[in-house]
Design a protein around this motif. Structure first.
Motif, PDB file in Angstrom:
ATOM      1  N   ASN A 313       0.851  -1.184   0.000  1.00 54.67           N
ATOM      2  CA  ASN A 313       0.000   0.000   0.000  1.00 54.67           C
ATOM      3  C   ASN A 313       0.888   1.235   0.000  1.00 54.67           C
ATOM      4  OD1 ASN A 313      -2.737  -1.388   0.833  1.00 54.67           O
ATOM      5  ND2 ASN A 313      -1.196  -2.127   2.279  1.00 54.67           N
ATOM      6  N   LYS A 314       0.420   2.295  -0.615  1.00 53.81           N
ATOM      7  CA  LYS A 314       1.145   3.558  -0.572  1.00 53.81           C
ATOM      8  C   LYS A 314       0.642   4.370   0.605  1.00 53.81           C
ATOM      9  CE  LYS A 314       2.486   3.934  -5.422  1.00 53.81           C
ATOM     10  NZ  LYS A 314       2.500   4.797  -6.625  1.00 53.81           N
ATOM     11  N   ASP A 316      -0.295   7.522   2.982  1.00 54.99           N
ATOM     12  CA  ASP A 316      -0.888   8.852   2.835  1.00 54.99           C
ATOM     13  C   ASP A 316      -0.057   9.805   3.672  1.00 54.99           C
ATOM     14  OD1 ASP A 316      -2.419  11.053   2.409  1.00 54.99           O
ATOM     15  OD2 ASP A 316      -4.101  10.401   3.663  1.00 54.99           O
ATOM     16  N   ASP A 317       0.839  10.535   3.000  1.00 56.31           N
ATOM     17  CA  ASP A 317       1.794  11.402   3.681  1.00 56.31           C
ATOM     18  C   ASP A 317       2.647  10.569   4.635  1.00 56.31           C
ATOM     19  OD1 ASP A 317       3.136  13.752   4.247  1.00 56.31           O
ATOM     20  OD2 ASP A 317       1.770  14.299   5.854  1.00 56.31           O
ATOM     21  N   THR A 319       1.385   8.722   7.210  1.00 56.64           N
ATOM     22  CA  THR A 319       0.596   7.661   7.833  1.00 56.64           C
ATOM     23  C   THR A 319       0.418   6.483   6.892  1.00 56.64           C
ATOM     24  OG1 THR A 319      -0.626   9.285   9.145  1.00 56.64           O
ATOM     25  CG2 THR A 319      -1.594   7.097   8.942  1.00 56.64           C
ATOM     26  N   TYR A 320       0.672   5.295   7.401  1.00 56.06           N
ATOM     27  CA  TYR A 320       0.488   4.072   6.631  1.00 56.06           C
ATOM     28  C   TYR A 320      -0.774   3.371   7.127  1.00 56.06           C
ATOM     29  CZ  TYR A 320       1.432  -0.475   4.500  1.00 56.06           C
ATOM     30  OH  TYR A 320       1.339  -1.631   3.769  1.00 56.06           O
ATOM     31  N   GLN A 321      -1.689   3.089   6.190  1.00 61.71           N
ATOM     32  CA  GLN A 321      -2.953   2.432   6.535  1.00 61.71           C
ATOM     33  C   GLN A 321      -3.191   1.274   5.578  1.00 61.71           C
ATOM     34  OE1 GLN A 321      -5.440   3.530   9.009  1.00 61.71           O
ATOM     35  NE2 GLN A 321      -6.218   1.482   8.599  1.00 61.71           N
ATOM     36  N   HIS A 327      -2.142   0.091  10.974  1.00 58.30           N
ATOM     37  CA  HIS A 327      -1.794   1.478  10.663  1.00 58.30           C
ATOM     38  C   HIS A 327      -0.720   1.973  11.631  1.00 58.30           C
ATOM     39  CE1 HIS A 327      -3.997   3.170  14.152  1.00 58.30           C
ATOM     40  NE2 HIS A 327      -4.793   2.129  13.957  1.00 58.30           N
ATOM     41  N   ARG A 330       4.672   5.842   8.572  1.00 57.04           N
ATOM     42  CA  ARG A 330       5.230   5.189   7.384  1.00 57.04           C
ATOM     43  C   ARG A 330       6.675   4.741   7.595  1.00 57.04           C
ATOM     44  NH1 ARG A 330       6.080   8.418   1.814  1.00 57.04           N
ATOM     45  NH2 ARG A 330       7.758   9.348   3.047  1.00 57.04           N
TER      46      ARG A 330
END
Length: 351
Positions: A313-314, A316-317, A319-321, A327, A330
């Motif tokens: 997954n990429k 979001d800024d 934060t990794y979810q 989560h 990152r």
């Protein structure tokens, strides 16, 4: 066995002698490599065959350096020209006292020992007087003189213990995760960026005024600042490793990082002003002194792969979810996956 370089400040009464010896040494090495390039093979020479105003022991070292450069040239296809003044002495021809270092030079056509005052800290004394010493190099930096001494330190690697993974970055210089469950964010990326912008602004201003000497001084100040930050970060990391009884530290393989920055998440205009490689080396030798092994691992997809379900997954800024519910930060994901990666081709940064 771990080799570290100890830098010690010199206080010469007559710097002109060291300048002359350094210039003669570099000239001799370059002349020998030019001869080898012209003939296609490095000649069989001894110190008696080399015409240079250098002690015979130093001429022998120049021959070894020139041969090494020639061998690298055959592999790389381009001969490097040594420009920076330096003077090399092998470990059989220099000696240290509590407050001085002595090595051979040529004065008035004769070989004499030059004794120069030095400032040696307690830590440096322990390293120099209780370990095997290697090559000594005399260099000048910004008008100040130093000797660099290679020191071989025996280490006793830990046979069992926890594992640590380190993710390097710009916003957070280092994110550390251990198999014992500890996480630590080390260094102040915002402060580092502020300081770099400050140094860059000063250099631009001086550039408009054409103050080249002042620009070099600012560059040296920035390098010293970044080196100090790397020392502090590496010390915190290794102290944490010792506290958590870590036996192996894993860090991302940075080979060819300059060629891969266009597609790397670390791509930024000031990437190359932060010395990732230097930080790695500081971590490696501090870890080696503590008996901790440092391994390079392949960093591919370490910031995208979910540590819980292995899906990519990429973030979001910062934060990794993941859809599986996992989560976190990152860079922490990167550190976890680096910790779990096998060593890259068995490469190790420490003995």
């Amino acid at each position: 066995m771990q080799t570290v370089t100890v830098q010690i400040r010199l206080f010469p009464r007559d710097p002109a002698i060291m300048k002359e010896m350094g210039n003669e040494y570099i000239h001799t090495v370059n002349h020998l490599t030019e001869q080898a390039e012209a003939s296609g093979a490095f000649p069989k020479v001894t110190s008696k065959d080399v015409e240079a105003n250098l002690p015979s022991a130093v001429r022998n070292q120049a021959i070894r350096d020139a041969r090494s450069i020639h061998n690298k040239t055959k592999k790389q296809g381009k001969r490097p020209i040594l420009k920076r003044r330096a003077y090399y002495v092998n470990n059989q021809n220099y000696s240290f006292g509590d407050s001085n270092v002595s090595f051979p030079v040529m004065m008035n056509g004769k070989v004499q020992r030059l004794t120069v005052s030095v400032r040696i800290t307690e830590r440096e004394q322990r390293l120099l007087f209780s370990n095997k010493l290697g090559l000594l190099r005399v260099v000048e930096k910004s008008g100040k003189w130093y000797v660099h001494i290679a020191v071989e330190i025996p280490t006793e690697p830990l046979t069992s213990g926890a594992t640590m993974g380190i993710d390097l970055g710009l916003k957070v210089p280092a994110v550390v995760v251990t198999s014992t469950g500890k996480t630590q964010f080390v260094g102040n990326g915002r402060q580092n960026r502020y300081m770099r912008r400050k140094f860059q602004a000063r250099r631009r201003k001086m550039g408009k005024l054409k103050k080249l000497s002042a620009i070099r001084k600012q560059q040296n100040k920035e390098h010293r600042y970044m080196k100090d930050q790397n020392h502090k970060i590496s010390r915190k990391i290794v102290n944490m490793a010792i506290e958590e009884q870590v036996s192996v530290i894993k860090i991302e393989k940075l080979t060819n990082i300059r060629q891969t920055t266009r597609t790397s998440r670390k791509n930024a205009k000031n990437l190359h002003t932060w010395s990732f490689y230097q930080l790695q080396m500081f971590i490696a030798y501090k870890a080696a002194l503590a008996g901790i092994k440092v391994l390079e691992v392949n960093p591919a997809y370490t910031s995208q792969t979910c540590p819980a379900c292995s899906k990519r997954n990429k973030a979001d800024d910062r934060t990794y979810q993941c859809l599986c519910g996992f989560h976190t930060h990152r860079d922490r994901v990167g550190a976890i996956n680096i910790m779990r990666q096998p060593g890259a081709d068995g490469n190790s940064l420490s003995a």
